[in-house]
Motif scaffolding. Structure first.
Motif, PDB file in Angstrom:
ATOM      1  N   GLU A  26      16.350  -6.519   4.578  1.00 26.67           N
ATOM      2  CA  GLU A  26      15.028  -6.698   5.166  1.00 26.67           C
ATOM      3  C   GLU A  26      14.493  -5.343   5.604  1.00 26.67           C
ATOM      4  N   VAL A  27      13.291  -5.026   5.130  1.00 26.38           N
ATOM      5  CA  VAL A  27      12.639  -3.757   5.457  1.00 26.38           C
ATOM      6  C   VAL A  27      11.410  -4.089   6.289  1.00 26.38           C
ATOM      7  N   VAL A  28      11.448  -3.740   7.561  1.00 28.22           N
ATOM      8  CA  VAL A  28      10.387  -4.087   8.500  1.00 28.22           C
ATOM      9  C   VAL A  28       9.368  -2.953   8.544  1.00 28.22           C
ATOM     10  N   VAL A  29       8.094  -3.310   8.332  1.00 29.99           N
ATOM     11  CA  VAL A  29       6.988  -2.347   8.419  1.00 29.99           C
ATOM     12  C   VAL A  29       6.077  -2.840   9.543  1.00 29.99           C
ATOM     13  N   TRP A  69       9.130  -3.698 -11.645  1.00 27.47           N
ATOM     14  CA  TRP A  69       7.865  -3.553 -10.939  1.00 27.47           C
ATOM     15  C   TRP A  69       7.972  -2.426  -9.928  1.00 27.47           C
ATOM     16  N   PRO A  70       6.872  -1.742  -9.684  1.00 28.16           N
ATOM     17  CA  PRO A  70       6.875  -0.696  -8.660  1.00 28.16           C
ATOM     18  C   PRO A  70       6.730  -1.282  -7.265  1.00 28.16           C
ATOM     19  N   LEU A  71       7.348  -0.643  -6.320  1.00 27.91           N
ATOM     20  CA  LEU A  71       7.228  -0.999  -4.908  1.00 27.91           C
ATOM     21  C   LEU A  71       7.239   0.305  -4.123  1.00 27.91           C
ATOM     22  N   ILE A  72       6.177   0.561  -3.382  1.00 29.96           N
ATOM     23  CA  ILE A  72       6.044   1.807  -2.635  1.00 29.96           C
ATOM     24  C   ILE A  72       5.922   1.477  -1.159  1.00 29.96           C
ATOM     25  N   VAL A  73       6.740   2.118  -0.360  1.00 34.52           N
ATOM     26  CA  VAL A  73       6.744   1.894   1.085  1.00 34.52           C
ATOM     27  C   VAL A  73       6.305   3.184   1.762  1.00 34.52           C
ATOM     28  N   THR A  74       5.334   3.080   2.659  1.00 32.59           N
ATOM     29  CA  THR A  74       4.875   4.209   3.459  1.00 32.59           C
ATOM     30  C   THR A  74       5.132   3.880   4.930  1.00 32.59           C
ATOM     31  N   PRO A  75       4.908   4.808   5.832  1.00 33.68           N
ATOM     32  CA  PRO A  75       5.145   4.484   7.244  1.00 33.68           C
ATOM     33  C   PRO A  75       4.304   3.334   7.775  1.00 33.68           C
ATOM     34  N   ASP A  76       3.143   3.068   7.156  1.00 33.82           N
ATOM     35  CA  ASP A  76       2.267   2.034   7.704  1.00 33.82           C
ATOM     36  C   ASP A  76       1.731   1.063   6.669  1.00 33.82           C
ATOM     37  N   ASP A  77       2.350   0.994   5.485  1.00 27.54           N
ATOM     38  CA  ASP A  77       1.830   0.088   4.466  1.00 27.54           C
ATOM     39  C   ASP A  77       2.880  -0.131   3.386  1.00 27.54           C
ATOM     40  N   VAL A  78       2.603  -1.098   2.523  1.00 26.77           N
ATOM     41  CA  VAL A  78       3.422  -1.366   1.343  1.00 26.77           C
ATOM     42  C   VAL A  78       2.473  -1.493   0.160  1.00 26.77           C
ATOM     43  N   VAL A  79       2.793  -0.836  -0.933  1.00 30.23           N
ATOM     44  CA  VAL A  79       1.959  -0.848  -2.133  1.00 30.23           C
ATOM     45  C   VAL A  79       2.776  -1.480  -3.257  1.00 30.23           C
TER      46      VAL A  79
END
Length: 366
Positions: A26-29, A69-79
């Motif tokens: 689990e990756v919490v943003v 599929w691509p999955l991009i995680v930033t400090p304040d969002d998920v793309v």
């Protein structure tokens, strides 16, 4: 990838945390109030990259054994990538949304679901193009399904979608949606979401901003030049803009060396900005914006990047600054050639997808 490898890659993102719960990571943003739920063995590879605003980000390739599929995680969002729209409808004839972006940010998904519903449910709402409205709701369903693929639960986006769909469902020309237990579960949860606050009035109910002087603009030149800083201009600024001129200039030109902006502002609260970026005596970039404070909109009329300034991050920085200026002015919609800006445009421009295989696959999407 092993769970510890994924966690190590994510450790560069402030505020993001990961925990192994059973066989799921689990990756919490916190910024989006949601979490990814990933099977570590499905994450084939990952790399650290930079987001358009310069923040650290991590790009993963996630597979179900057949596709990636691509999955991009930033400090304040998920793309992430939306699912193909055709698979969502119970129809033998495939439906394609012509402007479906290859990537979408979670925050934009929620924003767009809210925006379309507010437009449809407002006191002055009119539906002038039912085909466009239907395509918008289909595209939003594709966004939500793309998020669910990674274990996200975008309940707020579904809540907005359901409210808007109730207004137009009997008028749009779409086949029925296929049975989707995941959507049904989110829709049931969405019924417990508190009703949205009323839309603020077009002119904020706050005291008018402090008067500004021509000297304040003179001090900012050539970074920001008011084309006619006369009394009419200053009165419009106090009524509509309500931020100090230097704050306006900082938002527009942040981290853009050689920037020179010219600003026009009219009594009804509309205006335009021409931003030129110079490398010495050479023009590196041009950005032309129009905005309406009462309409809460900003339009990117033109953006040009010189050949010598391409692949330098300048395009992404200008788009990021334009969005920052829109937020500063309280604007809620930003358009460019009828396409919402943000990660949609940045993804199309190649800011994201550094992984060669993911990039190749994204070019094949209809």
């Amino acid at each position: 990838m092993r769970p510890d490898e994924i966690a190590q890659a994510l450790s560069a993102l402030p505020g993001v945390r990961s925990d192994l719960t059973g066989d799921l990571l689990e990756v919490v943003v916190p910024a989006i109030d949601d979490r990814l739920r990933l099977r570590p063995e499905a994450v084939r590879r990952g790399r650290r990259i930079s987001a358009p605003n310069g923040d650290p980000a991590v790009e993963f390739a996630v597979s179900d054994g057949t596709d990636e599929w691509p999955l991009i995680v930033t400090p304040d969002d998920v793309v992430f990538a939306p699912v193909p729209a055709a698979g969502l409808l119970d129809s033998a004839v495939p439906f394609v949304v012509s402007n479906m972006p290859p990537l979408v940010a979670y925050s934009e998904m929620v924003r767009d679901a809210e925006a379309v519903t507010r437009r449809l449910a407002g006191p002055d709402a009119r539906v002038s193009n039912l085909d466009e409205v239907g395509a918008t709701f289909l595209m939003l369903r594709a966004f939500v399904a793309g998020a669910v693929r990674f274990g996200l639960r975008p309940v707020r986006a579904v809540a907005w979608w359901e409210q808007g769909w109730a207004v137009v469902r009997d008028r749009v020309f779409l086949p029925p949606f296929r049975a989707d237990p995941a959507w049904d579960e989110l829709a049931r949860e969405a019924t417990r979401v508190p009703p949205p606050a009323p839309r603020p009035p077009a002119e904020p109910a706050v005291a008018a901003g402090r008067p500004v002087t021509a000297a304040e603009f003179d001090a900012l030149a050539p970074l920001l030049t008011a084309l006619r800083p006369d009394e009419e201009f200053r009165a419009a600024w106090a009524r509509w803009i309500r931020v100090p001129p230097d704050a306006f200039a900082r938002a527009l030109t942040d981290q853009v060396a050689g920037a020179q902006a010219a600003l026009s502002l009219y009594p009804e609260g509309t205006g335009s900005v021409d931003l030129r970026v110079y490398d010495g005596d050479r023009l590196s970039a041009l950005l032309q914006l129009r905005f309406s404070v009462p309409g809460r909109t900003m339009a990117v009329d033109e953006i040009r990047i010189a050949e010598t300034a391409r692949s330098t991050g300048l395009f992404a920085r200008l788009m990021f600054n334009a969005e920052a200026l829109a937020r500063l002015l309280g604007l809620t919609r930003m358009t460019a050639h009828a396409t919402d800006m943000g990660s949609y445009a940045l993804a199309t421009a190649g800011v994201y997808l550094r992984d060669p295989e993911l990039y190749r696959r994204s070019r094949r999407q209809p």
